[in-house]
Design an enzyme around this catalytic site. Sequence first.
Site, PDB file in Angstrom:
ATOM      1  N   GLU B 283      38.716  31.269  19.053  1.00 18.26           N
ATOM      2  CA  GLU B 283      37.462  31.423  18.322  1.00 18.26           C
ATOM      3  C   GLU B 283      36.757  32.713  18.732  1.00 18.26           C
ATOM      4  O   GLU B 283      36.181  33.424  17.897  1.00 18.26           O
ATOM      5  CB  GLU B 283      36.565  30.205  18.593  1.00 18.26           C
ATOM      6  CG  GLU B 283      35.475  30.003  17.577  1.00 18.26           C
ATOM      7  CD  GLU B 283      34.876  28.588  17.667  1.00 18.26           C
ATOM      8  OE1 GLU B 283      35.500  27.654  17.138  1.00 18.26           O
ATOM      9  OE2 GLU B 283      33.810  28.428  18.269  1.00 18.26           O
ATOM     10  N   GLU B 286      38.518  35.425  17.072  1.00 16.82           N
ATOM     11  CA  GLU B 286      38.176  35.393  15.647  1.00 16.82           C
ATOM     12  C   GLU B 286      36.807  36.035  15.409  1.00 16.82           C
ATOM     13  O   GLU B 286      36.626  36.824  14.473  1.00 16.82           O
ATOM     14  CB  GLU B 286      38.176  33.941  15.135  1.00 16.82           C
ATOM     15  CG  GLU B 286      37.916  33.845  13.630  1.00 16.82           C
ATOM     16  CD  GLU B 286      37.796  32.398  13.129  1.00 16.82           C
ATOM     17  OE1 GLU B 286      38.018  31.458  13.920  1.00 16.82           O
ATOM     18  OE2 GLU B 286      37.468  32.228  11.941  1.00 16.82           O
ATOM     19  N   CYS B 310      34.171  22.835  15.959  1.00 12.08           N
ATOM     20  CA  CYS B 310      34.772  21.784  16.796  1.00 12.08           C
ATOM     21  C   CYS B 310      34.175  20.415  16.557  1.00 12.08           C
ATOM     22  O   CYS B 310      34.694  19.425  17.043  1.00 12.08           O
ATOM     23  CB  CYS B 310      34.721  22.121  18.277  1.00 12.08           C
ATOM     24  SG  CYS B 310      33.578  23.375  18.712  1.00 12.08           S
ATOM     25  N   SER B 330      34.517  28.840  11.431  1.00 18.45           N
ATOM     26  CA  SER B 330      35.695  29.322  12.140  1.00 18.45           C
ATOM     27  C   SER B 330      36.906  28.540  11.641  1.00 18.45           C
ATOM     28  O   SER B 330      36.818  27.344  11.384  1.00 18.45           O
ATOM     29  CB  SER B 330      35.503  29.090  13.642  1.00 18.45           C
ATOM     30  OG  SER B 330      36.758  29.113  14.275  1.00 18.45           O
ATOM     31  N   LYS B 369      35.924  11.876  15.063  1.00 19.54           N
ATOM     32  CA  LYS B 369      37.259  12.335  15.464  1.00 19.54           C
ATOM     33  C   LYS B 369      38.351  11.436  14.876  1.00 19.54           C
ATOM     34  O   LYS B 369      39.478  11.859  14.695  1.00 19.54           O
ATOM     35  CB  LYS B 369      37.373  12.346  16.991  1.00 19.54           C
ATOM     36  CG  LYS B 369      36.515  13.407  17.656  1.00 19.54           C
ATOM     37  CD  LYS B 369      37.148  14.766  17.605  1.00 19.54           C
ATOM     38  CE  LYS B 369      36.201  15.836  18.123  1.00 19.54           C
ATOM     39  NZ  LYS B 369      36.633  17.187  17.758  1.00 19.54           N
ATOM     40  N   GLU B 372      38.779  12.814  11.526  1.00 24.15           N
ATOM     41  CA  GLU B 372      39.421  14.127  11.636  1.00 24.15           C
ATOM     42  C   GLU B 372      40.920  13.985  11.861  1.00 24.15           C
ATOM     43  O   GLU B 372      41.730  14.669  11.232  1.00 24.15           O
ATOM     44  CB  GLU B 372      38.784  14.923  12.783  1.00 24.15           C
ATOM     45  CG  GLU B 372      39.278  16.355  12.881  1.00 24.15           C
ATOM     46  CD  GLU B 372      38.767  17.058  14.124  1.00 24.15           C
ATOM     47  OE1 GLU B 372      38.746  16.427  15.214  1.00 24.15           O
ATOM     48  OE2 GLU B 372      38.385  18.227  14.029  1.00 24.15           O
ATOM     49  N   GLU B 377      45.079  17.698   6.414  1.00 22.88           N
ATOM     50  CA  GLU B 377      45.371  19.052   6.912  1.00 22.88           C
ATOM     51  C   GLU B 377      45.937  19.020   8.329  1.00 22.88           C
ATOM     52  O   GLU B 377      46.478  20.020   8.803  1.00 22.88           O
ATOM     53  CB  GLU B 377      44.099  19.920   6.943  1.00 22.88           C
ATOM     54  CG  GLU B 377      43.394  20.112   5.613  1.00 22.88           C
ATOM     55  CD  GLU B 377      42.408  18.988   5.302  1.00 22.88           C
ATOM     56  OE1 GLU B 377      41.953  18.324   6.240  1.00 22.88           O
ATOM     57  OE2 GLU B 377      42.133  18.764   4.106  1.00 22.88           O
ATOM     58  N   CYS B 526      28.146  16.532  22.253  1.00 24.52           N
ATOM     59  CA  CYS B 526      29.058  15.396  22.444  1.00 24.52           C
ATOM     60  C   CYS B 526      28.571  14.397  23.490  1.00 24.52           C
ATOM     61  O   CYS B 526      28.917  13.218  23.416  1.00 24.52           O
ATOM     62  CB  CYS B 526      30.434  15.891  22.852  1.00 24.52           C
ATOM     63  SG  CYS B 526      31.071  17.128  21.729  1.00 24.52           S
TER      64      CYS B 526
END
Lengths: 387, 596
Positions: B283, B286, B310, B330, B369, B372, B377, B526
Site C-alpha cells: 500500500e 502504491e 483493509c 487502494s 471479514k 469478505e 474476488e 478493529c
Amino acid sequence: MPDKKLKRVDIIFNEDCNCNEVLTNSLKKSKDEILKEILDSGLRGRGGAGFPTGLKWKFASQEAEKEKYVVCNADEGEPGTFKDREILTRVPLKVFGGMAICAKVIGAKQGYVYLRGEYQFLKADLEKSLEEFHAVLKDIGFDFQIKITMGAGAYICGEESALFESMEGNRGEPRNKPPYPTVSGFRNKPTVINNVETLVDSFMICRIGSQKFMELGTTDSRGSKLFSISGDTPIAGIYELELGMALEDFVEEFGDGDTKAVQVGGASGFCVPRKKFKETIIGFEGVPTGGSMMLFNSSRSMYNVLKNYVEFFEEESCGQCTPCRVGCQQLKKGIEAIKKGEKSASYLKTLQKLAETMKVSSKCGLGQSVANSFSSIVDNFKEEMIY
Amino acid sequence: MANTVNIKIDGIDVSVEAGKTVLDAAKKLNIHIPTLCYHEDLCVAGNCRVCVVEQEGVNNLVASCAIPAQKGMVIHTNSHKVRNARRHVVELLLSEHNADCTKCYKNTKCELQDLASEMVINEHMFMDLVPDKNYTTDKQSPSIIKDDSKCIRCQRCVRTCHDLQHVSALGVAYKGDHMKISTFFEHPMYEVVCTNCGQCVNRCPTGALIEKNYLDEVWDAIYDEDKHVIVQTAPATRIALGEDLGMESGSIVTGKMAASLRRLGFDSVLDTDFSADLTIMEEGTELLTRLKKALVDKDTSVKLPMFTSCSPGWVKFLEHTYPDYLDNLSTCKSPQQMFGALAKTYYAEKKGLDPDKIVCVSIMPCTAKKFEANRPEMRDSGYQDVDMGLTTRELAVMIKQAGIDFQELPDEKFDSLMGESSGAAVIFGATGGVMEAALRTAYEIVTGREVPFKNLNITAVRGMEGVREANIKLENVLPAWSFLEGVELKTAVAHGLTNAHQIMEAIHKGEANYHFVEVMGCPGGCIGGGGQPIPTTPEIRRKRAEAIYREDEGMAVRKSHENPEVQQIYREFLGEPLSDKSHWLLHTHYVKRKRV
Ligand SMILES: Cc1cc2nc3c(=O)[nH]c(=O)nc-3n(C[C@H](O)[C@H](O)[C@H](O)COP(=O)(O)O)c2cc1C
Ligand code: SF4
Ligand code: SF4
Ligand code: SF4
Ligand code: SF4
Ligand code: FES
C-alpha cells in the site's frame, strides 16, 4: 354536588366576529398584555391533558432561543371525535388568529398546522383562508407565516413529541420528557403546541376578555368546550357546552332514556356507569375529556366496548416501549381468554395490575391512559367481562 | 459548585454534574439499576422501561436512563412500586420472546436472561404471545443472523446503524403489536446496504442479532486428518480475547492465544500481522506510485486521495454509498485476504503442502471479514483463499469448549513463515494504526531516515477523535524521490462509518484535500470491531488501544519493511511490491452496489 346546569354556549363558532378586526386589534396589544389575558382566563388545553395555556406560552416566551415555533395540533385521531374538523371548516381564521397571537407572545415567526391525513380534503380551503390571513398580517406588518403539514395517518402522531418527529420526517415515536416542547420541540427549538380548539379559545379570549370567559365553567375548568356526542343518542353531533356540568344533566339532555354508561374522553378516557352519573362532574376536577362523549344503552355489551378500545390501542401503540406494546396485547388476549373460560376470573386482577403498571411506566400518554378505560370498565362491569 | 446538582437516591445524598441522568447518579453510588435499551455508545432511547425508578412527589415512575437529575429529587430505586413495574416489564418481554435459551447462541451471555434470572421467575405471569407471532429468522448473510423471535425491540441496533454507522440498514417497521426491527422492505440483510460491520451485533442485548458462527466447520476441519488447518490471528484479537476468558480489558494475551490455538489442534499457528506488514509494503508503494503519476506524469486518471482498503465494512460502505470513489480505494487486499492467498500458494510451496488440502481459518475482531472471505474476488489462489472467518468471540468459545485453562497457559510463539511481525502491524488494530505504520515505512523509503517522532510514535494520528488530520513535510528526500521534495503529505484518519461519511462529504464537496486517508469501519478501529468481546464501550476501547500501543513499543521490530519474513517473501517469491505476482495475489478490485 355540581351546581352547574347544562348550558349551551356559542363562542367558538360565533359568527358575529370579524376575525381580521379582532386579529388587528389583538396584535396591537403588547405581548405582556396578551399573556396576562390568557393567564387570567384560566384556559386549559383542549387537546386532552389540560395544561394551562397561559403558562405554556409563558414558558416558551421565556426561552432565550431566537428560533421558535407555534404548532397547531389538528391530528384529531380520537375515534368518534370530529370537532377540530368542524372548527377548521367553519372558522379557520380564528385558529390562525390564535396562532398569530401566540406567536406574538413567544416571539415565533413560523407556525405549522399539523393536519390529520384524512383531512386532506380541507387543505385547499385552508390554504385559501391562509392567503387572506397572511395578507392581513402583511398589512399590520406582523412577521409570521403559517404552513400546513399533512399528518402521517397514525393516532400516535397526535402526541406532541411524536408529532414533531413526524414533522421532521422521522417515524412518529414519542420522545423522552423532559425536555418539554416549550424548551425543545419542533427541530429541538422552543415550541408551543396547542389543540385547534385551544387556539380558538385564546383568540376569542382576546376578543371578549378573560373576565367574560371566566364567568363560564368552574374554578378548575374555566369556559366552555366543544363536545363530540355519539353512541346511543338521538341527537349525535357537536355541541358547545359550559364546563363543569353534572353527567346526570348531560345524559338527561342527550341520552335515549336507557343510558347505562358514558365513555367520557374516548378510548383514553373513563367509563362512568349509571350509578355515578349524579356525582360525576365533566371537567378537570371530575372526569376530563378532550371532547368525546359516547353514550351506551343497556343493549350494549361492555365487554365488546372494552375489547374495541384495547384492540385500538394494541394497533395504535407506536410499539416502542414495553409496557404499552406488550401490555396492550396481553390485555386483549387476557380478556378474551377469560371470556372464553380459558383463564379464571381471578386473572382479571392480574390484568388490572398490569394496566396499573402501564399507567405508571409507559413512555407517553397513550400507554399511560390505557388503564383509564380498562379499569373503569372492568371495575364497573365485571360480570359482563366474565359471563 | 454552580454546575452540580444534589439529589438523594435510596436515602444517600449524591451530587452530579448538571445534565447527568439519575442512572449516572446511581452508578456513582454503586447502586445498580437494570437497563436494556441503554448503551454507553448510543443516544438515550428510554423505551424498554426496565430502568424505571420512583421519584417522590411524582405519580408515574420515571426512566432513570432518560431523566436528568434535578435539584432536590428524592429517588427510590427499589420500592414496591418499582419492583412491581420492573417485574411486569421483564415478564412482558418474555411473553413476546422465544425464550429457548438452551439452543440460543447467547445463552449465559444475554442481558434479558440475566434479568430474568435475577428476578427468579418460576412461573410466567402472562400468556404466551409467541404462537400469535409470525417471527422469522434471516440466515442468508455470511456474517450475521437476525432472529426476530429473540428481539426485545430495544432499538440499540437501529441507533447503532444509524448514529454510529450512518448506514441505516436497520429501522423500525410497523406499529403496535406488529412493530419490528426490519431492513428496507424486509429484504434479507444480505441484499441491503448492511456493511456486515457487526456493530449492531456487538450491542444487541439478546440473541436477536448474532454473528454467523462457523464453529462446527472449524472443528470438523481440525479433526479431519487429511486437512492441514492454518490459522491466522488479526492484530486486535490479542488484546481483547482475554476479556471473554475472565481477564481484565487491556490484557495482552498474544502468547497465550498462540498456545491455545496449538492446543486446539490447528496445524500451523500463524499471524495476520505478517500480512499486515506486507500490506504496508504494497500500500505504501502504491501510494508513492500514485503520487508520482499524479505529480510527475500529470496523469489525471490517477485518483487521490488514496483510501485504505483493509476494513471490509468500510469497503462495502463505499461500494454502496460512494461508488464513484472506488478507484480511490487502494487495490490492496486486506491483510486477512493477502494471508489467505499466500497460504495456499507461497506457504504451500515452501512447506510442500497440497493447497487443496489446506484449510485457512482466520480469527478476526470483525464480522465483515466473514463476508469478505466469501467475496467471489477472493479466490486468486485457485481456491477460496480464506475458508472460514471466526470472531474473537468464537475463538473464546472454542477455547472454553476444549476445556483449556486459558489464563494458566504459557506464552508461546507463532510458527515460522508468515508468523513474524513488527509493531507497525500490531497497531493496525487501532484507529490511526495503518496510517502510522504506513508513514513509518513510506517516510523512510523516501528520505532514508526514520520518521521524526519520538520512539517512532506518531501521536498526531492516534486517539479517539472521530476524524484526525496529520501533515508531514518531506524534506531532504533521496534522489529517486526528488519529485516529493518539499511536498507536504496530507493525511487523515476516520473511524466508525459516520465519521467516514463526514470525511467523504468533505472530500466530495472539495473542502478537503488529502493524499492519503485511513478509514476503519468500526468505532476505535478493529479494537472496537463487531466481533470483539461484548460489551465494548468507550472505556473498554480506550483500554484495548492502550494495550495495542504497549504491545507495539515492546516489539523488537517496529517497522514493516524490517520484518525479516517480509523481506524474505519478496526475495524468494514476490520479487518486489506491486510486482506481477503481487498484483495477482495481493491486489483486487471493487464492485458498485445498490443503495438500498
Ligand atoms: C396518543 C395521544 C394522542 C394525542 N392526539 C392528540 C390530537 O389528536 N390532538 C390534540 O390536540 N392533542 C392530542 N394529544 C395531546 C397532545 O400531546 C398535546 O398535549 C396537545 O396537543 C397540547 O395541546 P393543548 O394544550 O392545547 O391541549 C394526544 C396525546 C396522546 C398521548
Ligand atoms: S406508551 Fe405506547 S405509544 Fe407511547 S411511546 Fe410507549 S409504545 Fe409508544
Ligand atoms: S436471547 Fe437470551 S433469553 Fe432469549 S433465548 Fe437467547 S439466551 Fe434466552
Ligand atoms: S435486534 Fe437486538 S438490538 Fe435490535 S432491537 Fe432487537 S434486541 Fe434490540
Ligand atoms: S452490521 Fe453494521 S451496517 Fe449492518 S445492520 Fe449492523 S450496524 Fe448496520
Ligand atoms: S434502560 Fe432506561 S428505558 Fe431502557
